[in-house]
Structure formats: C-alpha cells, structure tokens
Design a protein around this motif. Sequence first.
Motif, PDB file in Angstrom:
ATOM      1  N   ALA A 173      33.868 -17.618  38.173  1.00 12.64           N
ATOM      2  CA  ALA A 173      35.054 -18.438  37.949  1.00 12.64           C
ATOM      3  C   ALA A 173      34.674 -19.765  37.308  1.00 12.64           C
ATOM      4  O   ALA A 173      35.355 -20.245  36.385  1.00 12.64           O
ATOM      5  N   VAL A 174      33.586 -20.362  37.776  1.00 10.57           N
ATOM      6  CA  VAL A 174      33.126 -21.614  37.170  1.00 10.57           C
ATOM      7  C   VAL A 174      32.756 -21.379  35.709  1.00 10.57           C
ATOM      8  O   VAL A 174      33.107 -22.163  34.819  1.00 10.57           O
ATOM      9  N   GLY A 175      32.049 -20.291  35.437  1.00  9.83           N
ATOM     10  CA  GLY A 175      31.684 -19.971  34.062  1.00  9.83           C
ATOM     11  C   GLY A 175      32.904 -19.799  33.171  1.00  9.83           C
ATOM     12  O   GLY A 175      32.929 -20.277  32.026  1.00  9.83           O
ATOM     13  N   LEU A 176      33.938 -19.146  33.686  1.00 12.54           N
ATOM     14  CA  LEU A 176      35.164 -18.957  32.908  1.00 12.54           C
ATOM     15  C   LEU A 176      35.908 -20.267  32.716  1.00 12.54           C
ATOM     16  O   LEU A 176      36.529 -20.498  31.668  1.00 12.54           O
ATOM     17  N   GLY A 177      35.843 -21.138  33.702  1.00 16.44           N
ATOM     18  CA  GLY A 177      36.451 -22.450  33.532  1.00 16.44           C
ATOM     19  C   GLY A 177      35.776 -23.251  32.434  1.00 16.44           C
ATOM     20  O   GLY A 177      36.416 -24.043  31.736  1.00 16.44           O
ATOM     21  N   ASN A 178      34.495 -23.009  32.252  1.00 16.68           N
ATOM     22  CA  ASN A 178      33.731 -23.708  31.221  1.00 16.68           C
ATOM     23  C   ASN A 178      33.821 -23.041  29.856  1.00 16.68           C
ATOM     24  O   ASN A 178      33.411 -23.634  28.851  1.00 16.68           O
ATOM     25  N   ALA A 179      34.336 -21.815  29.806  1.00 24.99           N
ATOM     26  CA  ALA A 179      34.425 -21.075  28.548  1.00 24.99           C
ATOM     27  C   ALA A 179      35.534 -21.641  27.665  1.00 24.99           C
ATOM     28  O   ALA A 179      36.455 -22.312  28.156  1.00 24.99           O
ATOM     29  N   PRO A 180      35.486 -21.386  26.370  1.00 21.84           N
ATOM     30  CA  PRO A 180      36.588 -21.794  25.492  1.00 21.84           C
ATOM     31  C   PRO A 180      37.893 -21.157  25.948  1.00 21.84           C
ATOM     32  O   PRO A 180      37.888 -20.060  26.527  1.00 21.84           O
ATOM     33  N   TRP A 181      39.015 -21.811  25.645  1.00 18.60           N
ATOM     34  CA  TRP A 181      40.299 -21.259  26.082  1.00 18.60           C
ATOM     35  C   TRP A 181      40.569 -19.943  25.370  1.00 18.60           C
ATOM     36  O   TRP A 181      40.279 -19.767  24.173  1.00 18.60           O
ATOM     37  N   SER A 182      41.130 -19.007  26.129  1.00 19.35           N
ATOM     38  CA  SER A 182      41.668 -17.774  25.539  1.00 19.35           C
ATOM     39  C   SER A 182      42.692 -17.191  26.493  1.00 19.35           C
ATOM     40  O   SER A 182      42.642 -17.435  27.708  1.00 19.35           O
ATOM     41  N   GLU A 183      43.615 -16.440  25.953  1.00 20.78           N
ATOM     42  CA  GLU A 183      44.618 -15.793  26.795  1.00 20.78           C
ATOM     43  C   GLU A 183      43.954 -14.837  27.784  1.00 20.78           C
ATOM     44  O   GLU A 183      44.384 -14.722  28.935  1.00 20.78           O
ATOM     45  N   ALA A 184      42.909 -14.157  27.321  1.00 21.06           N
ATOM     46  CA  ALA A 184      42.234 -13.185  28.184  1.00 21.06           C
ATOM     47  C   ALA A 184      41.584 -13.866  29.377  1.00 21.06           C
ATOM     48  O   ALA A 184      41.634 -13.348  30.509  1.00 21.06           O
ATOM     49  N   VAL A 185      40.981 -15.024  29.157  1.00 21.38           N
ATOM     50  CA  VAL A 185      40.347 -15.750  30.252  1.00 21.38           C
ATOM     51  C   VAL A 185      41.397 -16.217  31.251  1.00 21.38           C
ATOM     52  O   VAL A 185      41.246 -16.046  32.471  1.00 21.38           O
ATOM     53  N   GLU A 186      42.477 -16.805  30.760  1.00 23.39           N
ATOM     54  CA  GLU A 186      43.539 -17.263  31.662  1.00 23.39           C
ATOM     55  C   GLU A 186      44.110 -16.094  32.462  1.00 23.39           C
ATOM     56  O   GLU A 186      44.337 -16.205  33.673  1.00 23.39           O
ATOM     57  N   ALA A 187      44.338 -14.971  31.800  1.00 26.07           N
ATOM     58  CA  ALA A 187      44.912 -13.809  32.492  1.00 26.07           C
ATOM     59  C   ALA A 187      43.976 -13.304  33.583  1.00 26.07           C
ATOM     60  O   ALA A 187      44.422 -12.953  34.684  1.00 26.07           O
ATOM     61  N   ALA A 188      42.679 -13.266  33.290  1.00 22.65           N
ATOM     62  CA  ALA A 188      41.713 -12.789  34.285  1.00 22.65           C
ATOM     63  C   ALA A 188      41.677 -13.717  35.492  1.00 22.65           C
ATOM     64  O   ALA A 188      41.581 -13.259  36.640  1.00 22.65           O
TER      65      ALA A 188
END
Length: 368
Positions: A319-334
């Motif tokens: 979750a921390v890694g995804l918070g640090n990732a560039p924005w994307s719809e797929a990341v937000e949805a996950a």
Amino acid sequence: MSMPATTCDTSPDLHALAERIRAWGRELGFQQLGITDTDLTEDEHHLQRWLEAGHHGEMEFMAKHGTRRTRPAELVPGTLRVISVRLDYLPAEVDTAKVLGQPTTAYVSRYATGRDYHKLMRKRLATLAKWIEAEVGPIGYRAFVDSAPVMERALARKAGLGWFGKNAMLLNPRAGSLFFLGELYTDLPLPVDEPFAGDHCGSCSACRTACPTGAIVEDRVVDARACISYLTIELHGAIPERYRAAMGNRVFGCDDCQLVCPFTRFTRLSREADFAPRHELDRASLLSLFAWGEEEFLDKTAGSPIRRIGYARWLRNLAVGLGNAPWSEAVEAALWARLPYPSELVREHVRWALARQREKRQRLIAAG
C-alpha cells in the motif's frame, strides 16, 4: 545438533585439518571460510551502546539473550572456535537499478527474490561437520545461519572475511557485501585466522548519502528504527508516516547502501539455483502483488524469506508503494478495493495511499 560434552580421542594435525576444512568449504559451495576464536569483548561493548541508544527498535530479541550473543561458549558450552563461511547470493538475471527506477514495479531486496537461504546453508554446515567427524572422530558442534543470538558479522571479521563498512555491513574487497554468513561453533582447538586488516572505506560515504531515510546515523551505526529493511520486515505495527514517501517502491527490505558501495562492482553472481528469482519477484508490478489473495501469498512465498512477515504486513508495505507510485485509475481502484480489509493496519496504510493518489490526481488536473 547440540554440543555434547565429548573430547576427540584422536590427536589430529590441526593445521592440516584446518586446510582440509577450507577445501571442504569450497567443495560445498562456500566462497570463503575462516576460523576464529570466541573473544568478542570489543563487539560486546559496541552492541551494548547500540542497545542503550534504542537503535534496535522493536527487535527485543537483540537484547533478551544477554551475553550469550557475544560469548559463544555461553550459548553453546564447550565452544572454542567458530568456523565462519560466506555464500554469495546475487542472481545473474536481476536488474536491480532498473527496478528501483520504475516506481510502479515492486522492489524486493535481492536476497529475498529466491528461496530461503537458511536451510540450504545449515545443511551444508552440517555436512561440513560430518566430514570433520569422519576425519577426527566425534566433535562438539552446532551450526547457525541467522537463526540464534550470534554476532555473525563480528565473527566473520575476526575470521578474516572482511571489515565493517560505514553502513555496518561486512565488506569484502573482492565480493562487496551481497552475501550470506553462516557459523559452525565447535570444540575443536583449530588454529585461527588473522582478523581482516584495515578499513578500506577511507573517505567514501556513498552508503550514508544514499540511505533514503538517513538511518546510518554515524559511521558503522545504523538506527534500525529508520531503516527501510526494519520498517518493512521487522516492524509489526504502522510504518511512521515520516518514512513512507522515502520508501518509494521498496516493499521488502532495501539494498541502497550496498548497491552504491564501490566494492559492490566486485560482486560475483551466484550459481545457486535456489537463489534464482521466483514468481517474478525481481520484476513484478506493485499492482500484481497487491492483487494476491492470502492463499496465493502463502503459496508463492512458501520457502521464501518473505513468508515470515505475513499477509497483512505484505499488504501494508505494498500500500505504501502504491501511494508512492504515479497516479493512475488502476492504482486508485486497487486501493479502494482493499479499503474494507479486516486489518486496521492495512486499512490505515491504504487510506494514506489513497490520499497520496488523490493529491497527485489533483495536481495533474491543475496542470491541465
């Protein structure tokens, strides 16, 4: 095997035996083997200062064994010598720098992309002991691989395997620091090797500069509480927010201070099949790993060092890694999909990650 109160009936040529032990070590696949006595007085004082400063964080096991950690004969009565071995682990196909530079790819510390090293090394150390016994008769011994209160780096330094770098890792001038250490405590009075002479770090401070969280607070002193390896592996609770952004895509461990070390260029690639990456853990995306269910996590981390942190902490780190990732719809949805997860530990980190993703989305909108 526990240390029996026995004495060899034979009187072997111990110098010749030591040379055979080195040859057997090479035959078993160890890249280096040294022999030392058990005097760790200086290292005991250093450990005590480190503990008193609280640098061990929640790793209470570092303090609970008292002097058994620094006095081998208290841990295994009868111990006179320690045989220290080195086993290199960097697999050939891993492109470490590339993965660290891809914020949507999960970075797993290079030692953990393959199978767990503990059983492999313990088995070989036990084989080494059996070969010694075949030569001289029954001996007292016990094998350790990062599994008991053992000062493995201090013993390795005394056995001539390397010196302490400014990142507190053991460095070898021909191998860097990407290797595992193991020990065989024995009651054989073998001749000892000279401790590694000198400190080859000089004025270099690349490791201290590269540490994402500033965990190397002094030369050869690491405050574990700020270290990403500690935060993603040893820490059971919430990762302090002040360190989350600095974690980037590192979801299990961190190798930065080792990778920038000039001596890492001498690292030799491992030929051990067990250390080859499994399940694409050297290149998997954050999203693909975050999508694992608990059964899939347990299945794919069987025989892996990752298994010991458990599924909830695995999701916490991702979750921390995804918070640090560039924005994307797929990341937000996950992240939204994980928000109802039963563990508050996971939910809190997911909420943090969602807030980070919303901020990035808003900045993209504002930028047009």
